[in-house]
Design an enzyme around this catalytic site. Sequence first.
Site, mmCIF file in Angstrom:
data_model
loop_
_atom_site.group_PDB
_atom_site.id
_atom_site.type_symbol
_atom_site.label_atom_id
_atom_site.label_comp_id
_atom_site.label_asym_id
_atom_site.label_seq_id
_atom_site.Cartn_x
_atom_site.Cartn_y
_atom_site.Cartn_z
ATOM 1 N N ASP A 152 0.810 -1.220 0.000
ATOM 2 C CA ASP A 152 0.000 0.000 0.000
ATOM 3 C C ASP A 152 0.846 1.273 0.000
ATOM 4 O OD1 ASP A 152 0.945 -0.369 2.602
ATOM 5 O OD2 ASP A 152 -1.017 -0.964 3.374
ATOM 6 N N ASN A 196 -7.409 -3.155 14.365
ATOM 7 C CA ASN A 196 -8.795 -3.434 13.947
ATOM 8 C C ASN A 196 -8.879 -4.624 12.995
ATOM 9 O OD1 ASN A 196 -7.797 -2.458 11.544
ATOM 10 N ND2 ASN A 196 -9.111 -0.665 11.419
ATOM 11 N N HIS A 250 -7.182 -4.999 10.147
ATOM 12 C CA HIS A 250 -6.931 -4.767 8.716
ATOM 13 C C HIS A 250 -5.631 -5.439 8.271
ATOM 14 C CE1 HIS A 250 -4.779 -0.598 9.358
ATOM 15 N NE2 HIS A 250 -3.919 -1.562 9.392
ATOM 16 N N GLU A 260 -9.655 -2.127 5.309
ATOM 17 C CA GLU A 260 -10.293 -1.828 6.592
ATOM 18 C C GLU A 260 -11.519 -2.724 6.807
ATOM 19 O OE1 GLU A 260 -8.630 -0.140 8.551
ATOM 20 O OE2 GLU A 260 -8.196 1.911 7.957
#
Length: 240
Positions: free
Chosen positions: A65, A133, A135, A140
Amino acid sequence: MKYNVFKTKKEASKAAYETFKQYLKPNSVLGLATGGTPTDFYKEIIADYNLGNTSYKNNVTFNLDEYVGISYDHPESYHKFMDTNLFDHIDIDRKNINIPDASSEHLAEEIKKYQNKLNNKTINIQLLGVGSNGHIGFNEPGTFFNVGVHVVDLNEETIEANSRFFNNDKNLVPKQAVTMGIADIMKSEVIILLAFGENKKEAIKSLFDENEPTVDIPCTILKNHPNVYVFVDEEADYNK
Ligand code: PGA
């Protein structure tokens, strides 16, 4: 999924590197990650390279990313991160490095290009961190498992977590990123996932519970992958 717990990030990274090296071939395609997690792992690569044990001349790399809206030269861009933490220290051929160009004015085209490049290769070894979280890459919670490269709006928890790299100022953290999709990640042959610190424990726990994979915790899709190695430090150990 093979689960490995070590006392410290350093020890876990060393062990993860040993596993990586078992799979590494001179022409392997490598999927690479950024963030606080892989820094010691990259030090292991560099140390072994400096001993003359490896060469990356013929390896191709794909990064997961890149932030949208900051330039290559920004100290926190993932391009910069990769140069500083790895590429400047090994013999990788620059033309074999692939990182999404998220500063492009033609983002849609750039995404298509990155997707095409990925479609034409198989990632042999994918290195992954995980967000608190759940990801992976910047996929996400809520991201469908069948998506490829795309632009993502970073969620509040991610912006908060990454503000530590931006003078602890959430306003300075980019709000979007380009990420490989979960479909791209799942196509890799071997996945090495690293997680360190208490705040990763819940995400790690979700990899080993009885539940089906859920888009609410993206990393749970890895339950469906045939060859995943997980390396954690004691703080991220879900059994504790
Ligand atoms: P971190 O991020 O390595 O900076 O903790 C991991 C991730 O968000 O995937």
